[in-house]
Design a protein around this motif. Structure first.
Motif, PDB file in Angstrom:
ATOM      1  N   PRO A   1      -5.962  49.590  37.554  1.00 49.16           N
ATOM      2  CA  PRO A   1      -4.759  49.412  36.737  1.00 49.16           C
ATOM      3  C   PRO A   1      -3.548  49.049  37.607  1.00 49.16           C
ATOM      4  O   PRO A   1      -3.450  49.469  38.755  1.00 49.16           O
TER       5      PRO A   1
ATOM      6  N   GLU B   1     -11.683  51.997  33.186  1.00 51.14           N
ATOM      7  CA  GLU B   1     -11.337  50.589  33.389  1.00 51.14           C
ATOM      8  C   GLU B   1     -12.217  49.974  34.474  1.00 51.14           C
ATOM      9  O   GLU B   1     -12.577  50.636  35.446  1.00 51.14           O
ATOM     10  N   ARG B   2     -12.546  48.707  34.302  1.00 48.87           N
ATOM     11  CA  ARG B   2     -13.358  47.994  35.293  1.00 48.87           C
ATOM     12  C   ARG B   2     -12.503  47.474  36.447  1.00 48.87           C
ATOM     13  O   ARG B   2     -13.014  47.274  37.534  1.00 48.87           O
ATOM     14  N   GLN B   3     -11.220  47.260  36.177  1.00 51.61           N
ATOM     15  CA  GLN B   3     -10.303  46.804  37.215  1.00 51.61           C
ATOM     16  C   GLN B   3      -9.275  47.896  37.499  1.00 51.61           C
ATOM     17  O   GLN B   3      -8.990  48.730  36.642  1.00 51.61           O
TER      18      GLN B   3
ATOM     19  N   VAL C   1      -3.977  54.501  30.545  1.00 52.05           N
ATOM     20  CA  VAL C   1      -5.109  54.504  31.463  1.00 52.05           C
ATOM     21  C   VAL C   1      -6.120  55.515  30.929  1.00 52.05           C
ATOM     22  O   VAL C   1      -5.803  56.673  30.716  1.00 52.05           O
TER      23      VAL C   1
END
Length: 124
Positions: free
Chosen positions: A10, A6-8, A2
């Protein structure tokens, strides 16, 4: 891994831990009785996590017949097994065989890894 960008969200997937069991004997076949079982991970993060948890647990020891069982091993992580009896540290006499069994077994979660009888020798 991680990274934080991140766009989403995790997803973290937890898997059951493993159990390791076996019987430690010396070169003459005599059981290595009342020895502390020592597990060390090859991955530094797994090693540190394990070290932190061990602070709050009783050491795992072989019984009078040299048998042992270690629960809670981190799945999919390579590790080494050794033993300490008094001031003497013992390692498997045939490291390649033990490594082969462990390497094969680490792939799936929640398994019982049976090393069978392990002949150990004092570490030099």
């Amino acid at each position: 891994t991680v990274r934080g960008d991140e766009r989403q969200t995790p997803t973290v997937r937890l898997v059951p831990a493993k159990t390791l069991k076996g019987r430690a004997v010396d070169a003459s076949g005599a059981p290595l009785a009342d020895a502390e079982v020592r597990i060390s991970y090859e991955d530094e993060t797994a090693w540190e996590f394990s070290r932190q948890l061990k602070q709050y647990a009783e050491p795992i020891r072989t019984d009078a017949d040299g048998r042992f069982e270690v629960q809670g091993l981190i799945a999919a992580m390579l590790f080494r097994v050794g033993f300490q009896q008094g001031q003497t540290v013992y390692i498997p006499g045939n490291v390649d065989t033990v490594r082969s069994v462990v390497t094969t077994a680490v792939s799936g979660p929640g398994q019982v890894v049976d090393l069978g009888e392990i002949q150990v020798k004092p570490r030099q």
